[in-house]
Write a protein that holds these residues in place. Structure first.
Motif, PDB file in Angstrom:
ATOM      1  N   TYR A   1       0.823  -1.207   0.000  1.00 60.84           N
ATOM      2  CA  TYR A   1       0.000   0.000   0.000  1.00 60.84           C
ATOM      3  C   TYR A   1       0.858   1.258   0.000  1.00 60.84           C
ATOM      4  CZ  TYR A   1      -3.693   3.260   1.478  1.00 60.84           C
ATOM      5  OH  TYR A   1      -4.579   4.304   1.564  1.00 60.84           O
ATOM      6  N   MET A   2       1.931   1.256   0.779  1.00 60.75           N
ATOM      7  CA  MET A   2       2.828   2.421   0.808  1.00 60.75           C
ATOM      8  C   MET A   2       3.416   2.699  -0.569  1.00 60.75           C
ATOM      9  SD  MET A   2       5.059   2.609   4.310  1.00 60.75           S
ATOM     10  CE  MET A   2       5.752   0.971   4.161  1.00 60.75           C
ATOM     11  N   GLN A   3       3.753   1.635  -1.270  1.00 65.63           N
ATOM     12  CA  GLN A   3       4.412   1.831  -2.563  1.00 65.63           C
ATOM     13  C   GLN A   3       3.419   2.169  -3.671  1.00 65.63           C
ATOM     14  OE1 GLN A   3       6.954  -1.407  -3.738  1.00 65.63           O
ATOM     15  NE2 GLN A   3       7.872  -0.240  -5.408  1.00 65.63           N
ATOM     16  N   TRP A   4       2.289   1.465  -3.728  1.00 72.48           N
ATOM     17  CA  TRP A   4       1.423   1.536  -4.904  1.00 72.48           C
ATOM     18  C   TRP A   4       0.079   2.212  -4.671  1.00 72.48           C
ATOM     19  CZ3 TRP A   4       4.022   1.095  -9.050  1.00 72.48           C
ATOM     20  CH2 TRP A   4       5.139   0.245  -9.112  1.00 72.48           C
TER      21      TRP A   4
ATOM     22  N   PHE B   1      -8.339  -1.000  -9.003  1.00 69.32           N
ATOM     23  CA  PHE B   1      -8.016  -1.996 -10.030  1.00 69.32           C
ATOM     24  C   PHE B   1      -6.760  -2.796  -9.673  1.00 69.32           C
ATOM     25  CE2 PHE B   1      -5.882  -3.295 -13.972  1.00 69.32           C
ATOM     26  CZ  PHE B   1      -6.902  -3.986 -14.607  1.00 69.32           C
ATOM     27  N   LEU B   2      -5.817  -2.167  -8.983  1.00 66.56           N
ATOM     28  CA  LEU B   2      -4.556  -2.834  -8.650  1.00 66.56           C
ATOM     29  C   LEU B   2      -4.765  -4.059  -7.772  1.00 66.56           C
ATOM     30  CD1 LEU B   2      -2.230   0.211  -7.848  1.00 66.56           C
ATOM     31  CD2 LEU B   2      -2.585  -0.929 -10.046  1.00 66.56           C
ATOM     32  N   TYR B   3      -5.896  -4.108  -7.066  1.00 66.10           N
ATOM     33  CA  TYR B   3      -6.122  -5.181  -6.096  1.00 66.10           C
ATOM     34  C   TYR B   3      -7.195  -6.162  -6.535  1.00 66.10           C
ATOM     35  CZ  TYR B   3      -3.287  -1.999  -3.427  1.00 66.10           C
ATOM     36  OH  TYR B   3      -2.244  -1.183  -3.026  1.00 66.10           O
ATOM     37  N   GLN B   4      -7.662  -5.999  -7.768  1.00 66.87           N
ATOM     38  CA  GLN B   4      -8.665  -6.929  -8.281  1.00 66.87           C
ATOM     39  C   GLN B   4      -8.034  -8.121  -8.980  1.00 66.87           C
ATOM     40  OE1 GLN B   4     -11.254  -4.552 -10.739  1.00 66.87           O
ATOM     41  NE2 GLN B   4     -12.015  -3.337  -9.018  1.00 66.87           N
TER      42      GLN B   4
ATOM     43  N   TYR C   1      -0.287   1.038 -15.359  1.00 67.53           N
ATOM     44  CA  TYR C   1      -1.682   1.401 -15.109  1.00 67.53           C
ATOM     45  C   TYR C   1      -1.776   2.777 -14.456  1.00 67.53           C
ATOM     46  CZ  TYR C   1      -6.379   1.325 -13.115  1.00 67.53           C
ATOM     47  OH  TYR C   1      -7.665   1.651 -12.762  1.00 67.53           O
ATOM     48  N   LEU C   2      -0.976   3.016 -13.421  1.00 69.20           N
ATOM     49  CA  LEU C   2      -1.013   4.300 -12.719  1.00 69.20           C
ATOM     50  C   LEU C   2      -0.487   5.431 -13.597  1.00 69.20           C
ATOM     51  CD1 LEU C   2       0.195   3.122  -9.187  1.00 69.20           C
ATOM     52  CD2 LEU C   2      -2.114   3.862  -9.814  1.00 69.20           C
TER      53      LEU C   2
ATOM     54  N   ASP D   1      -3.772  10.128  -4.499  1.00 64.09           N
ATOM     55  CA  ASP D   1      -3.272   8.746  -4.449  1.00 64.09           C
ATOM     56  C   ASP D   1      -1.761   8.752  -4.559  1.00 64.09           C
ATOM     57  OD1 ASP D   1      -3.974   5.731  -4.586  1.00 64.09           O
ATOM     58  OD2 ASP D   1      -2.540   6.028  -6.219  1.00 64.09           O
ATOM     59  N   HIS D   2      -1.105   8.319  -3.486  1.00 64.13           N
ATOM     60  CA  HIS D   2       0.364   8.357  -3.459  1.00 64.13           C
ATOM     61  C   HIS D   2       0.990   7.319  -4.386  1.00 64.13           C
ATOM     62  CE1 HIS D   2      -0.964   5.505  -0.353  1.00 64.13           C
ATOM     63  NE2 HIS D   2       0.138   4.852  -0.594  1.00 64.13           N
ATOM     64  N   GLY D   3       0.200   6.336  -4.844  1.00 65.51           N
ATOM     65  CA  GLY D   3       0.734   5.359  -5.791  1.00 65.51           C
ATOM     66  C   GLY D   3       1.123   5.996  -7.116  1.00 65.51           C
TER      67      GLY D   3
END
Length: 397
Positions: A165-168, A173-176, A187-188, A285-287
């Motif tokens: 979570y800290m990084q991305w 969508f990243l967690y689906q 994607y980001l 969003d820090h990602g």
């Protein structure tokens, strides 16, 4: 798909009421999914899906979304055919010029329950406030919180999920699906490009795109750091570019409107004045920072501060940076007449760090809660000030 109950709790009291529900937030943060969750709840109440009308104004699949008049006629046809209350879901409505008049007309002319989403923080400014004064409620939608990411990754430990979570960040969508780091970055980066080009550059007709991109990258690299117009001017001057203060603040305003940035004012904690200089900027969003700038795991202090700031907004607080004489309090959070103070740091690794973080609270003339948040596992509370592990804070109610 998770329920996103934090938002449903805010929407639920207004379901079926003659008030427009407006969901705003950065692109791809899950606003369209929220419309699906609302529809699921309506189905559970026994409402037939035939009474739902969903329109996505970014879609090119249907021609009627091209104008207010043609969209109105389509909605009118559906309402007359249905013969009962219609539940109207209008997605990314900022793409329709004059949409405020459409929503107002639908409220007046039809028996409908209206839900609107948009990727523009100023969706409720200007004409809408005039047309719908007192007849709308705004719900800000953010990317996944750490708690929501934990629900998406139940097989992983709390520490593992937090590192991811800290990084991305929290884009849903990243967690689906299982994605590699290169896929996450792509994607980001695509989201960032879409926001920058479509929501900012094109919408605001920015001519010096290269200058704007450099300013954007400066802010992304310096989230959580105090900035002034002069610091940006010096930075661009070192790259043989110049920018006026007016243009600079216009750029920041465009980024805020696109829900990319948050500009946070400083507040004197004794005099109570709001200081219109040396503000801070945080990313929704820090990602995105990891994707376009990198170094989230190196600049961990900045990223943790960003995470806590957005979490406070997510929980419905109004947030400023506190100035306590010559000291700074990272966040002053206020809601419903209550207040709390937060210092955020990576680790309380030395007595000097402990003194600096806890010492920022001394002399504040009230008894509201004051927290130091860090990744330390042990409780280091002292002098009536509370210490809490950041993960535990993010998972708390």
């Amino acid at each position: 798909m998770i329920k996103r109950e934090m938002y449903m709790e805010r929407i639920r009291p207004f379901i079926g009421q003659n008030i427009v529900k407006v969901l705003t937030g950065i692109r791809r943060c899950g606003k369209s999914v929220m419309l699906t969750l609302i529809q699921d709840e309506l189905k559970e109440q026994g409402i037939s899906e035939e009474r739902f009308l969903s329109i996505n104004f970014e879609s090119k699949a249907v021609s009627y979304v091209s104008s207010v008049d043609s969209t109105y006629e389509h909605i009118k046809t559906v309402c007359e055919k249905t013969g009962a209350k219609v539940y109207l879901f209008l997605d990314e409505i900022q793409e329709l010029c004059g949409w405020e008049k459409l929503v107002n007309s639908c409220m007046i002319d039809f028996d409908c329950d209206i839900y609107v989403t948009g990727s523009n923080a100023k969706l409720l400014s200007g004409e809408l406030a005039t047309y719908l004064a007192g007849r709308y409620v705004k719900i800000n939608v953010y990317p996944f919180s750490f708690k929501e990411v934990m629900l998406m990754l139940p097989e992983k430990s709390e520490a593992e999920v937090f590192q991811t979570y800290m990084q991305w960040g929290g884009m849903p969508f990243l967690y689906q699906f299982p994605l590699g780091d290169n896929d996450k970055k792509q994607y980001l980066s695509d989201i960032y490009d879409s926001i920058m080009i479509k929501d900012i550059v094109s919408r605001n007709k920015i001519r010096d795109v290269e200058q704007f991109k450099r300013m954007l990258m400066y802010f992304i690299g310096n989230i959580g750091n105090v900035f002034s117009a002069s610091s940006i001017t010096k930075y661009l001057k070192s790259e043989n570019r110049s920018i006026s203060n007016e243009t600079l603040y216009n750029y920041i305003d465009y980024c805020q409107s696109a829900c990319l940035f948050h500009l946070v004012s400083r507040q004197e904690l004794i005099g109570k004045n709001i200081l219109q200089f040396q503000e801070k900027i945080y990313l929704t969003d820090h990602g995105i920072r990891e994707a376009v700038y990198g170094n989230n795991m190196r600049d961990i202090g900045q990223v943790l501060e960003n995470i806590v700031y957005i979490e406070l907004l997510r929980r419905g607080y109004t947030v400023t940076v506190g100035k306590n004489k010559n000291l700074e309090v990272d966040f002053v959070a206020e809601k419903a007449g209550q207040k709390s103070y937060y210092q955020v740091t990576y680790l309380l690794a030395s007595e000097e760090t402990i003194e600096r973080e806890f010492g920022s609270f001394r002399g504040i003339p009230d008894n509201y809660p004051k927290y130091v948040l860090s990744l330390d596992e042990f409780d280091l509370s002292r002098d009536g000030y509370q210490h809490m592990n950041i993960r535990k804070f993010l998972l708390s109610e």
